[in-house]
Design a protein around this motif. Sequence first.
Motif, mmCIF file in Angstrom:
data_model
loop_
_atom_site.group_PDB
_atom_site.id
_atom_site.type_symbol
_atom_site.label_atom_id
_atom_site.label_comp_id
_atom_site.label_asym_id
_atom_site.label_seq_id
_atom_site.Cartn_x
_atom_site.Cartn_y
_atom_site.Cartn_z
ATOM 1 N N ARG A 129 1.055 -4.756 -12.427
ATOM 2 C CA ARG A 129 1.509 -5.570 -13.527
ATOM 3 C C ARG A 129 0.556 -5.547 -15.011
ATOM 4 N NH1 ARG A 129 5.965 -9.049 -11.777
ATOM 5 N NH2 ARG A 129 5.639 -10.412 -13.570
ATOM 6 N N PRO A 130 0.431 -4.483 -15.464
ATOM 7 C CA PRO A 130 -0.775 -4.356 -16.580
ATOM 8 C C PRO A 130 -0.049 -4.988 -17.881
ATOM 9 C CG PRO A 130 0.041 -2.445 -16.356
ATOM 10 C CD PRO A 130 0.794 -3.104 -15.032
ATOM 11 N N SER A 131 -0.750 -5.467 -18.757
ATOM 12 C CA SER A 131 -0.287 -5.762 -19.942
ATOM 13 C C SER A 131 -0.914 -5.098 -21.214
ATOM 14 C CB SER A 131 -0.397 -7.329 -20.175
ATOM 15 O OG SER A 131 0.428 -8.052 -19.428
ATOM 16 N N PHE A 132 -0.445 -5.061 -22.208
ATOM 17 C CA PHE A 132 -1.074 -4.224 -23.375
ATOM 18 C C PHE A 132 -0.652 -5.281 -24.570
ATOM 19 C CE2 PHE A 132 0.428 -1.517 -20.303
ATOM 20 C CZ PHE A 132 -0.647 -0.610 -20.112
ATOM 21 N N GLY B 142 2.633 15.738 -12.672
ATOM 22 C CA GLY B 142 1.998 14.572 -12.636
ATOM 23 C C GLY B 142 2.500 13.786 -14.115
ATOM 24 N N GLN B 143 2.118 12.350 -14.017
ATOM 25 C CA GLN B 143 2.539 11.643 -15.132
ATOM 26 C C GLN B 143 1.510 10.524 -15.364
ATOM 27 O OE1 GLN B 143 6.180 10.807 -12.967
ATOM 28 N NE2 GLN B 143 6.191 8.691 -14.190
ATOM 29 N N ASP B 144 1.659 9.912 -16.638
ATOM 30 C CA ASP B 144 0.933 8.743 -16.691
ATOM 31 C C ASP B 144 1.021 7.802 -17.830
ATOM 32 O OD1 ASP B 144 -1.297 6.889 -16.174
ATOM 33 O OD2 ASP B 144 -2.831 8.501 -15.400
ATOM 34 N N GLY B 145 0.705 6.765 -18.079
ATOM 35 C CA GLY B 145 0.941 5.941 -19.182
ATOM 36 C C GLY B 145 1.272 4.349 -18.837
ATOM 37 N N PRO C 58 -0.481 0.896 -6.679
ATOM 38 C CA PRO C 58 -0.683 0.093 -7.685
ATOM 39 C C PRO C 58 -1.888 -0.275 -8.201
ATOM 40 C CG PRO C 58 0.052 -1.152 -5.673
ATOM 41 C CD PRO C 58 0.158 0.474 -5.173
ATOM 42 N N LYS C 59 -2.938 -0.202 -7.056
ATOM 43 C CA LYS C 59 -4.345 -0.493 -7.430
ATOM 44 C C LYS C 59 -4.892 0.234 -8.793
ATOM 45 C CE LYS C 59 -5.998 -0.187 -3.384
ATOM 46 N NZ LYS C 59 -4.914 0.485 -2.756
ATOM 47 N N ASP C 60 -4.367 1.264 -8.970
ATOM 48 C CA ASP C 60 -5.099 2.059 -9.978
ATOM 49 C C ASP C 60 -4.192 2.198 -11.184
ATOM 50 O OD1 ASP C 60 -2.801 3.757 -9.488
ATOM 51 O OD2 ASP C 60 -4.227 5.532 -8.675
ATOM 52 N N ASP C 61 -3.222 1.248 -11.439
ATOM 53 C CA ASP C 61 -2.402 1.093 -12.655
ATOM 54 C C ASP C 61 -2.868 -0.261 -13.231
ATOM 55 O OD1 ASP C 61 -0.874 3.061 -12.021
ATOM 56 O OD2 ASP C 61 0.801 2.248 -11.241
ATOM 57 N N THR C 62 -4.188 -0.427 -13.419
ATOM 58 C CA THR C 62 -4.745 -1.443 -14.230
ATOM 59 C C THR C 62 -4.564 -0.652 -15.522
ATOM 60 O OG1 THR C 62 -6.949 -0.577 -14.134
ATOM 61 C CG2 THR C 62 -6.296 -2.230 -12.435
ATOM 62 N N THR C 63 -4.617 -1.785 -16.650
ATOM 63 C CA THR C 63 -4.584 -1.732 -18.061
ATOM 64 C C THR C 63 -5.860 -0.713 -18.360
ATOM 65 O OG1 THR C 63 -3.704 -3.599 -18.845
ATOM 66 C CG2 THR C 63 -4.706 -2.219 -20.364
ATOM 67 N N GLN C 64 -7.359 -0.904 -17.772
ATOM 68 C CA GLN C 64 -8.372 -0.239 -18.069
ATOM 69 C C GLN C 64 -8.621 1.252 -17.364
ATOM 70 O OE1 GLN C 64 -8.177 -3.336 -16.911
ATOM 71 N NE2 GLN C 64 -9.678 -4.676 -17.871
ATOM 72 N N ILE D 160 -5.616 2.892 -16.693
ATOM 73 C CA ILE D 160 -4.646 3.843 -17.452
ATOM 74 C C ILE D 160 -5.467 4.457 -18.700
ATOM 75 C CG2 ILE D 160 -2.502 3.862 -19.044
ATOM 76 C CD1 ILE D 160 -1.552 1.774 -16.685
ATOM 77 N N PHE D 161 -6.172 3.526 -19.524
ATOM 78 C CA PHE D 161 -6.909 4.113 -20.749
ATOM 79 C C PHE D 161 -7.865 5.118 -20.372
ATOM 80 C CE2 PHE D 161 -6.387 -0.151 -23.350
ATOM 81 C CZ PHE D 161 -5.078 0.141 -23.388
#
Length: 476
Positions: free
Chosen positions: A220-223, A356-359, A368-374, A376-377
């Motif tokens: 659950r990242p936020s932008f 692969g994909q990202d975003g 899910p642990k590697d889907d933080t906002t930081q 992903i950036f």
Amino acid sequence: MYAPMGGAVGGAGMGAGGAGMHGGGGVAMHGGQFQANGGMGSGGMAGGHIHNGVGAGTVNGMTYTGPFLTTSNTMATGILPGVMRPSGALMSDGAGTCSCSGCGQVGCAGGCASCMGCGGQVTSAGAQMAFVGDGRGDYITSTTYKYVGNGGGNLSLVSQEKRSCWPCLLGVLGLILLVGVALLCLQTSTTTIKSTGVTGLPKTCQFWGDPHLVTFDGARPSFYGGGEYWIVKNDAVKIQGRYEGTKYTLGLAATQKVAVGGSFIGDNIIEVEPMEEAYGGRILVNGQQVLKEFGTTSVGGATIVFDGVGVLVDQAASQWKKNIVHLSLPRGIHMEVFRWGNYIDMTINMRPLAGGQDGSCGNFNNDPKDDTTQAIFDRIGARIAPGELLMRNRATMAISPQQVKMLQEQCAEGSSMRLEANQKCAADLFQGATEVQVEACAFDYCFGMNEHALREARTYATEADKQAAGDMSSTA
């Protein structure tokens, strides 16, 4: 060559040591014929019975007398009564003795021919004669004589075939090869994502509000900072979003536009905006407005349906009229875009993409642990770089007073968190990023994993700001 029942053929014999038939040396059957290498035996067979007969002939170097073969070149004589019946054997040793098998008897008390009543086998040490029919008919040899007809055919001698192991070995090798190919096909037929090592069941990424977001892997990242972001970045599939602040969210960004493009739809570009004209108010295909009213259109293998039917992501929006765009895209990708007045909610359902994909929706690797906002950036950059943007222009960026106060109080300049955020943004933003873009990026680093940042922004808002924001800010 033929001797019907009760008839005989006299005169010259056949082969070495041949003789006449029916008492003169030979074999007589119902329409049968006997051929052998080297000549004919003596005695006769008619009507399924073995008759008297004394004679001598040689078969494959053996002396044939009566209805059986001997193991020497001597002649055996005798009257061999009996009726041929299924299955049985007798053995001669050249001296007039024999043994029976296959009929349940031992010895020759019933006469050698009585064993043939079981119907089948006359053997010697050097050759074998097997009766395989039901009383009269053909014989062939391949080590043994076998009945190959249906009761009234010929007897012929067939040379024994030599067998080779090569066909068997080749067959085994072929089977092993087929099994190997089958296993290889099973391994390669499974769809594997190169960068993540996972295989693909479809999952859904969800956006709603300011923006709340759940990735394919459940993070659950936020932008909140605003700007143009990658939602799904892949070599062929490109989905981008514009997140921009509103008065209802006290300057924190909400999703205000989505664009879909890439080679998987023939490099066409589909854009969906909120309903109000001030926030776009259009559905675009390659820059041209389509579907001003409910309806359907298509482009590049994509079907676009605009209607009022769908399950809401955010039930708080159920008070408003539904305006929903359904995108059915190649590769089994389905999107629903809920167009509200000044923002959009959205769902994306798909399988992991090859390559692969990202975003913002994460890298879809079941972690899910590697889907933080930081994180992903760090992998794909904080904003979409120039030259990669599907949209025709960038949004005008601004930082709200509430955001400025949150940075000052909770991620102040000089703090370790802010220093790290500034360093990361310098690396993750494209060259030439403005001061506002850098500050918005820093806000994402500092508050990107805070799902309720809007509640905190409200604590820094004036009463006028709160009233302007209305109920939305109080429930975020």
